[in-house]
Design an enzyme around this catalytic site. Structure first.
Site, short mmCIF file in Angstrom:
data_model
loop_
_atom_site.label_atom_id
_atom_site.label_comp_id
_atom_site.label_asym_id
_atom_site.label_seq_id
_atom_site.Cartn_x
_atom_site.Cartn_y
_atom_site.Cartn_z
N ASN A 1 -25.24 2.62 4.13
CA ASN A 1 -24.22 2.53 3.08
C ASN A 1 -24.95 2.71 1.76
O ASN A 1 -25.88 1.96 1.46
CB ASN A 1 -23.55 1.14 3.18
CG ASN A 1 -22.72 0.78 1.96
OD1 ASN A 1 -22.61 -0.38 1.62
ND2 ASN A 1 -22.14 1.74 1.30
N GLY A 2 -24.55 3.72 0.99
CA GLY A 2 -25.21 3.96 -0.30
C GLY A 2 -25.40 5.45 -0.53
O GLY A 2 -24.82 6.27 0.20
N CYS B 1 -18.17 2.52 2.94
CA CYS B 1 -18.94 2.51 4.17
C CYS B 1 -19.20 1.07 4.60
O CYS B 1 -19.60 0.24 3.80
CB CYS B 1 -20.29 3.21 4.08
SG CYS B 1 -20.16 4.98 3.85
N GLU C 1 -2.01 4.64 -6.13
CA GLU C 1 -2.98 4.34 -5.07
C GLU C 1 -2.37 4.40 -3.69
O GLU C 1 -2.97 4.93 -2.77
CB GLU C 1 -3.52 2.91 -5.24
CG GLU C 1 -4.65 2.74 -6.20
CD GLU C 1 -5.12 1.29 -6.24
OE1 GLU C 1 -6.29 1.06 -5.98
OE2 GLU C 1 -4.31 0.39 -6.54
N HIS D 1 4.79 10.23 -28.24
CA HIS D 1 3.73 11.14 -28.67
C HIS D 1 3.32 12.09 -27.55
O HIS D 1 2.18 12.54 -27.50
CB HIS D 1 2.53 10.33 -29.17
CG HIS D 1 2.86 9.47 -30.34
ND1 HIS D 1 3.19 9.98 -31.57
CD2 HIS D 1 2.97 8.12 -30.46
CE1 HIS D 1 3.46 8.99 -32.42
NE2 HIS D 1 3.35 7.85 -31.76
N LYS E 1 -12.20 0.18 -0.67
CA LYS E 1 -12.03 -1.09 -1.37
C LYS E 1 -13.17 -1.35 -2.35
O LYS E 1 -12.97 -1.79 -3.46
CB LYS E 1 -11.97 -2.21 -0.33
CG LYS E 1 -11.89 -3.60 -0.90
CD LYS E 1 -10.47 -3.95 -1.19
CE LYS E 1 -10.30 -5.26 -1.89
NZ LYS E 1 -9.24 -5.18 -2.91
N TRP F 1 -17.08 6.28 4.42
CA TRP F 1 -16.33 6.87 3.30
C TRP F 1 -17.25 7.97 2.79
O TRP F 1 -18.30 7.70 2.20
CB TRP F 1 -16.07 5.82 2.22
CG TRP F 1 -15.19 6.28 1.12
CD1 TRP F 1 -13.82 6.19 1.06
CD2 TRP F 1 -15.58 6.89 -0.12
NE1 TRP F 1 -13.37 6.72 -0.13
CE2 TRP F 1 -14.42 7.15 -0.87
CE3 TRP F 1 -16.82 7.26 -0.66
CZ2 TRP F 1 -14.45 7.75 -2.13
CZ3 TRP F 1 -16.86 7.86 -1.91
CH2 TRP F 1 -15.67 8.10 -2.63
N ARG G 1 -13.57 -0.69 3.98
CA ARG G 1 -14.65 -0.15 3.14
C ARG G 1 -14.76 1.37 3.26
O ARG G 1 -15.51 2.00 2.50
CB ARG G 1 -15.98 -0.78 3.54
CG ARG G 1 -16.03 -2.27 3.38
CD ARG G 1 -17.36 -2.81 3.85
NE ARG G 1 -18.44 -2.33 3.03
CZ ARG G 1 -18.86 -2.91 1.92
NH1 ARG G 1 -18.27 -4.01 1.50
NH2 ARG G 1 -19.86 -2.41 1.23
N LYS H 1 -1.12 0.97 -9.15
CA LYS H 1 -0.70 0.51 -7.83
C LYS H 1 0.15 1.58 -7.15
O LYS H 1 -0.03 1.88 -5.97
CB LYS H 1 0.12 -0.80 -7.90
CG LYS H 1 -0.63 -2.05 -8.18
CD LYS H 1 -1.46 -2.60 -7.04
CE LYS H 1 -2.86 -2.09 -7.03
NZ LYS H 1 -3.84 -2.54 -7.94
N GLU I 1 -1.54 -1.18 -14.82
CA GLU I 1 -1.77 -1.67 -13.46
C GLU I 1 -0.62 -1.26 -12.53
O GLU I 1 -0.85 -0.87 -11.38
CB GLU I 1 -1.97 -3.19 -13.49
CG GLU I 1 -2.13 -3.87 -12.15
CD GLU I 1 -3.33 -3.42 -11.33
OE1 GLU I 1 -4.15 -2.64 -11.83
OE2 GLU I 1 -3.41 -3.81 -10.16
C1 G6P Z 1 -11.81 0.20 -6.15
C2 G6P Z 1 -10.61 -0.54 -5.59
C3 G6P Z 1 -9.79 -1.14 -6.73
C4 G6P Z 1 -10.68 -2.03 -7.58
C5 G6P Z 1 -11.91 -1.28 -8.10
C6 G6P Z 1 -12.91 -2.23 -8.74
O1 G6P Z 1 -11.39 1.32 -6.82
O2 G6P Z 1 -9.79 0.33 -4.83
O3 G6P Z 1 -8.74 -1.91 -6.19
O4 G6P Z 1 -9.95 -2.51 -8.67
O5 G6P Z 1 -12.58 -0.64 -7.02
O6 G6P Z 1 -13.40 -3.09 -7.73
P1 G6P Z 1 -14.04 -4.49 -7.98
O7 G6P Z 1 -14.42 -4.96 -6.62
O8 G6P Z 1 -15.25 -4.27 -8.86
O9 G6P Z 1 -13.04 -5.35 -8.65
#
Ligand code: G6P
Length: 622
Positions: free
Chosen positions: A100-101, A2, A502, A518, A617, A74, A27, A499, A495
């Site tokens: 936001n919250g 948000c 996502e 396994h 984000k 969001w 956001r 990616k 990672e």
């Molecule tokens: C969200 C984002 C990720 C990020 C994670 C942690 O899930 O989509 O890309 O790694 O939050 O965010 P931060 O700001 O704490 O690194």
């Protein structure tokens, strides 16, 4: 998670709100709205969908509307439809808010208000805040204090009275139809910044919505509110204790948050990594003398050097960086280290003994679980350090000390340059602690010299973007992928899988390569892609065995190997090379092809890579 923006000044508010919302859209982007004060009444326009959907339903901007609120959502409580979109009016029509919250006790408060005859329109927790403020503004609470205040004081009192009832988190922008020149902001647990311009004020969730107008800002702390009028602003706690806030300089520029010729922020940020790492390490590594200086934590270095227990905690990509850090601290400094998901750490009963140091890693510095882990660790007496990108963010302020990434703003939802910068900071710290505890100065100097070469080596990998696009094209139709790595490249495999999931919505699993047999090996069918990180290092021969196991079952191999490795070509359906580097530094290189692979796969599948489905984000709710 948000984005909120509010404007009070002399200019026409609507275009400023829309521009601000576009900058905050990363956001959250499931619905959006604005509220403007219109001759003593509040006019709200909102819709499901993105900011461009909102623009399509807006009236022509009116120059006389110089105060307003905007929100991009969001969804947490209630589906992302028009009625649940913000701004939310109260039941009297006098109040409008953006939030936001999450309000945890909204159910109890809603029932109480309903029993008082208040009607609700939406399913949101936010409407409870609007109605609570509206209720106290309209009826008071029977106290002497409430009877004595009137006018603007009553508006402020009603906000404070309502906020004191709330359990949970909020960043709020609040309007009252009776005061066409007053904007109130309040914060607890969610970010809120007041940009202070020349005769204008912009209240926003983050600086991206402010820098176009001013670089002067006030960072509100939890339980603080600000009342803004054309003549100025004043800050106080929600218990009505006045506080003086310092103006700070926002440390990034408009160019840094614009696309600058790239199609997406994610691609721009992938390509920015050589520069981001150069800035991140600039002034911190002295390759000549084999020294590392991390100014922000200077006064904690003795404690860190003596620690018997290090806990790294983070979420998402930052957690993967933390896992690389764990291996670095163990190997170079011989410090027992654990990497914990912040969401788990905060609810466990972690063992924090005298001398335990907790390091929280976060790009945004606002992730709710990581912030809660900071509080939990502090309560238990640990020294808590931060590795954070966003200057002045909640985690940066809540920790005892820390190291900023200086990677520049990261806008793409899928984190890229923050990961490599987090790993760079962890590497610098591990080398410095290693030099003080375990490794020789010569060895440390060797690592530092190698570290200094990483940005150039990244640039060489980026030159392969078109080649990686072709590999993505050959495999983007496959719905299941595996990512395998060993040692320092095992977190990179995690990672790489994250990616791909996502942004391309392909199911992917990352594993330590040996774990494949396994269970996950059962998934391998003809043409299913497995991405191997098989760079030169102590486990090279072992991973070659895993490659053979996949090929024997008809799987396709995409191999990330070291430049010049001729032997591996015959085992690869697709080969991507990275420059040679010591194993401990490889994650900053081997992750690059995986970021590009995910980007190109997502593009080929027609997805919006900067705003992937269901994600945000900065996850400021649990
Ligand atoms: C969200 C984002 C990720 C990020 C994670 C942690 O899930 O989509 O890309 O790694 O939050 O965010 P931060 O700001 O704490 O690194």
């Amino acid at each position: 998670m948000c984005g909120i923006v509010a404007y009070l000044g002399e200019k026409c508010a609507q275009p400023i709100l829309i521009e601000g919302l576009k900058r905050l859209e990363y956001r959250g982007y499931d619905s959006a709205g604005v509220a403007l004060l219109d001759g003593g009444a509040i006019r709200i326009k909102k819709t499901s969908g993105r900011i461009n959907a909102l623009e399509a339903i807006l009236d022509e901007p009116r120059t006389e509307d110089t105060l307003g609120l905007g929100h991009t959502r969001w969804a947490t409580h209630g589906e992302p439809n028009e009625i649940n979109a913000h701004p939310h009016p109260d039941y009297t029509g006098k109040i409008a808010i953006v939030h936001n919250g999450i309000i945890e006790n909204y159910g109890t408060l809603k029932t109480w208000l309903q029993n008082e005859g208040v009607k609700f329109l939406s399913d949101t927790d936010t409407e409870v805040i609007a109605n609570l403020i509206g209720y106290f503004y309209a009826t008071g609470d029977g106290s002497e204090e409430s009877k004595q205040c009137d006018g603007q004081t009553k508006f402020e009192w009603a906000v404070q009275r309502a906020l004191r009832e709330l359990h949970g988190t909020y960043g709020l922008g609040i309007l009252c139809a009776d005061f066409p020149n007053i904007l109130i902001g309040a914060k607890k647990g969610s970010p809120l910044i007041l940009g202070v311009g020349d005769g204008e004020y912009i209240l926003a969730s983050d600086a991206a919505a402010i820098v176009e107008h001013t670089t002067q800002a006030v960072y509100l702390a939890d339980n603080e509110m600000v009342t803004i009028s054309p003549g100025g602003f004043h800050t106080k706690t929600i218990d009505n204790v006045p506080i003086t806030k310092e103006l700070s300089e926002i440390e990034f520029s408009l160019e840094q948050i614009e696309l600058g010729g790239f199609e997406h922020h994610m691609l721009k940020e992938i390509f920015e990594q050589p520069k981001a790492l150069t800035t991140c390490m600039g002034g911190r590594i002295d390759a000549q003398n084999g020294r590392i200086k991390l100014g922000g934590i200077d006064s904690y270095l003795r404690e860190l050097t003596r620690t018997k227990h290090l806990i790294l905690t983070a979420c998402g990509t930052a957690w993967h960086a933390g896992l690389v850090g764990e291996f670095l601290f163990e190997q170079l400094a011989r410090i027992p280290t654990e990497t914990e998901y912040a969401s788990e750490f905060r609810y466990r009963n972690p063992i924090i003994e005298d001398g335990t140091v907790v390091v929280c890693i976060s790009q945004s510095g606002e992730t709710a679980d990581t912030l809660a882990a900071v509080e939990q660790a502090k309560e238990r007496g640990a020294t808590v350090l931060g590795i954070v990108n966003v200057v002045g963010s909640s985690i940066a302020r809540a920790t005892d000390a820390g190291v900023y990434l200086h990677a520049g703003p990261e806008i793409g939802v899928a984190s890229t340059k923050a990961f490599t910068a987090q790993v760079a900071v962890l590497t610098m710290l591990a080398v410095e602690l290693g030099r003080r505890r375990h490794i020789s100065s010569n060895e440390a100097t060797g690592h530092i010299k190698e570290l200094a070469q990483i940005p150039d080596k990244i640039s060489r990998i980026l030159e392969q973007s078109d080649h990686i696009k072709q590999i993505a094209a050959a495999n983007a139709g496959q719905e299941n992928w595996l990512f395998l790595g060993r040692g320092f490249n095992y977190p990179v495999a995690l990672e790489g899988a994250l990616k791909l999931k996502e942004i391309s919505y392909i199911h992917a699993e990352g594993l330590p390569a040996a774990e494949m047999k396994h269970g996950p090996i059962a998934l391998i069918v003809d043409a299913m892609p497995t991405v191997f990180i098989a760079t030169a290092g102590p486990q090279y021969n072992k991973i070659m065995g895993n490659i053979a196991e996949v090929r024997a079952r008809g799987g396709k191999t995409i191999i990330i190997a070291t430049e010049g490795d001729e032997n591996i070509k015959q085992h690869a359906d697709h080969l991507i090379t990275v420059p040679d580097a010591p194993e401990i530094l490889q994650p900053m290189l081997t992750v690059l092809p995986l970021q590009l692979l995910a980007y190109h796969a997502a593009m080929l599948r027609g997805h919006d890579v900067d705003k992937p489905r269901n994600l945000a984000k900065s996850v400021t709710v649990e």
